[in-house]
Design an enzyme around this catalytic site. Structure first.
Site, PDB file in Angstrom:
ATOM      1  CG  LEU A 181      -2.011  -0.987   1.379  1.00  0.00           C
ATOM      2  CD1 LEU A 181      -2.660  -0.854   2.754  1.00  0.00           C
ATOM      3  CD2 LEU A 181      -3.051  -0.771   0.302  1.00  0.00           C
ATOM      4  CG  ASP A 182       1.015   3.970  -3.429  1.00  0.00           C
ATOM      5  OD1 ASP A 182      -0.154   4.226  -3.032  1.00  0.00           O
ATOM      6  OD2 ASP A 182       1.332   3.986  -4.634  1.00  0.00           O
ATOM      7  CB  SER A 183       1.176   8.066   0.088  1.00  0.00           C
ATOM      8  OG  SER A 183       1.452   8.405  -1.265  1.00  0.00           O
TER       9      SER A 183
ATOM     10  CG  ASP B 162      -2.354   1.712  -3.087  1.00  0.00           C
ATOM     11  OD1 ASP B 162      -3.120   1.933  -4.040  1.00  0.00           O
ATOM     12  OD2 ASP B 162      -1.269   1.119  -3.216  1.00  0.00           O
TER      13      ASP B 162
ATOM     14  CG  HIS C 238       2.597   6.841  -7.509  1.00  0.00           C
ATOM     15  ND1 HIS C 238       1.706   7.787  -7.067  1.00  0.00           N
ATOM     16  CD2 HIS C 238       2.265   5.683  -6.867  1.00  0.00           C
ATOM     17  CE1 HIS C 238       0.876   7.225  -6.188  1.00  0.00           C
ATOM     18  NE2 HIS C 238       1.193   5.954  -6.048  1.00  0.00           N
TER      19      HIS C 238
END
Lengths: 100, 404
Positions: free
Chosen positions: A44-46, A48, B262
């Site tokens: 999980l990134d920021s 997510d 990203h």
């Protein structure tokens, strides 16, 4: 949802719903999410995390403050944080009997 | 043909003031214009503050019903362009009309007008929206209004690359003038994002500070949204000198890159690549740069990323290189951010005064650059950079030179 305002919600009652929210959001099998998982383990990134918080707010009808969310890095902390918010909410707005 | 490109006109309206003089005075004093948002009802928001143009009255700028045709963002574009064109003393009615290009940067255009229309149909259950909703909302409305205001018939368009929009706009205008594609350019940015629906969308991202903007400070808690517009008039340096124009400085380089990483989390490699390309385009060595107006949003993620990008490019020179985030004073005006910061950078070079990063309280080991905390600093600088790094990983960096 059958939470009774007289009953303090338990980690056991909340955890499966948190697992489901995370698994659905991240499109991973629900059994890959455990109470010991860290967000890093789950990839999980920021962004997510922001999505997860949004879905958890809907699932539990709570509002998760930024300040509290910022320090949460594991599923256990998330479950406990949700539990506290549910308790705070039930204390601040007493539900009539038979409330949702 | 590579011509040197002079800036012969500048104009601005922001939370710090409604012209260049007011803006520069505030920047040099380190005055923070962040305060309660008044133009939208923020009572149900988790944050109350923004950097709003104070006591803005469109009737003071647009006689009759002129303002009705323009969303707030496009009104700001015209106001800034008027000041810039007046300063340039150019007359576009003659030969320059066809040879002038207008390039604006706006990320969201007139979404405030769209927001009002959606409120009418979704909430108030009206069966119609205002007939000008489409032309007010279109992000090119600022560029179009400037072309009509001055009778400019050359190419005019808007670039929408989120927070890099106006650096992309100014950079492309710079290249157009440098290469001879255009003899004059009006370029900058314009944005007015303090509308309720837009504020709600930013709240949901959890990147907006609940109080103020503290870039590079350890206790930073996010960005503060701002609004406004700034425009620059660009022309070949030789032409500017020949007509005796006032020269505010030069644009000497422009670099762009994409993170390919990203949708929201920036990558230092991409930011560093854009900085290097700007230096290469300007044929400058890193050691020649004496100031950087940082992107410096004050979010947890941006500021360490930008620090590491600057360190990657400048090496040991980074320890001697003052940078600051003027967003701590005028807020983050999204598509207008780079243009507000271009004016700040030019005025810094011209006045030998580097604007500070205000609201700074505590050093952060991850942001360990000289960020000119809280107080402006006297310094004679010849070359400066201004960074913009957008959501979506789109980076645009401008290199400026002080007037000779």
């Amino acid at each position: 949802m059958t939470d009774n305002s007289n009953q303090v919600p338990t980690v056991e009652s909340i955890a499966p719903r948190v697992f489901t929210v995370i698994a659905k959001q991240k499109r991973i099998p629900v059994d890959s999410v455990t109470i010991e998982s860290t967000f890093a383990d789950l990839g999980l990134d920021s962004l997510d995390s922001v999505n997860m918080l949004f879905d958890l707010e809907s699932e539990f009808d709570i509002s998760i403050p930024d300040e509290e969310a910022r320090n949460i890095k594991t599923v256990l902390e998330m479950v406990e944080g949700v539990r506290q918010l549910i308790i705070t909410k039930s204390q601040s707005q007493p539900q009539p009997a038979g409330g949702q | 043909m590579n011509r040197r490109v002079a800036i012969t006109g500048i104009g601005i309206i922001s939370a710090l003031g409604k012209n260049v003089a007011e803006n520069w005075k505030a920047l040099a004093e380190g005055r923070c214009a962040i305060g309660p948002i008044t133009i939208s009802d923020v009572s149900s928001l988790k944050f109350l503050n923004g950097a709003e143009v104070p006591a803005y009255d469109s009737a003071a700028y647009f006689p009759g019903n002129q303002a009705d045709f323009l969303d707030r963002f496009a009104q700001f574009a015209v106001i800034a362009a008027r000041e810039a064109v007046t300063a340039s003393a150019l007359d576009f009615r003659g030969e320059f009309s066809d040879k002038t290009t207008i390039i604006t940067g706006s990320s969201i255009g007139g979404q405030g007008s769209q927001d009002a229309g959606f409120w009418a149909v979704y909430h108030e259950r009206q069966n119609r929206v205002h007939p000008l909703t489409i032309p007010r909302t279109m992000p090119n409305a600022g560029a179009s209004a400037i072309s009509m205001e001055f009778g400019i018939r050359g190419p005019a368009y808007n670039i929408s690359t989120a927070c890099s929009s106006s650096n992309h706009a100014i950079g492309n205008a710079f290249w157009a003038v440098r290469s001879g594609l255009a003899d004059v350019a009006i370029a900058g940015g314009c944005e007015a994002p303090l509308s309720f629906g837009i504020l709600k969308a930013w709240e949901a991202m959890r990147v907006v500070s609940s109080d103020t903007c503290r870039p590079f400070s350890r206790d930073r808690r996010g960005m503060i949204l701002g609004e406004g517009a700034a425009m620059l008039v660009l022309e070949p340096l030789d032409a500017a000198r020949a007509r005796g124009a006032r020269i505010f400085g030069e644009i000497v380089g422009f670099g762009m890159s994409s993170d390919a990483s990203h949708i929201t989390k920036p990558a230092p490699e991409g930011a560093a690549a854009a900085i290097r390309k700007a230096l290469d385009d300007a044929q400058l060595q890193p050691e020649q740069i004496g100031y950087i107006n940082a992107h410096g949003t004050g979010t947890l993620v941006n500021d360490p990323m930008e620090t590491s990008a600057i360190r990657a490019v400048f090496g040991t020179h980074a320890d001697k290189l003052p940078i600051s985030s003027t967003k701590s004073m005028h807020g983050h005006a999204l598509g207008a951010a780079g243009s507000l910061e271009a004016i700040a950078t030019l005025m810094a070079l011209g006045n030998c005064t580097l604007p500070p990063t205000v609201n700074y309280t505590t050093p952060d080991p991850e942001c360990n650059l000289d960020v000119i905390p809280n107080q402006a600093r006297n310094a004679r600088v010849e070359y400066a950079l201004s960074n913009s790094f957008a959501f979506g990983g789109l980076n645009a960096v401008l290199a400026f030179r002080s007037a000779e």
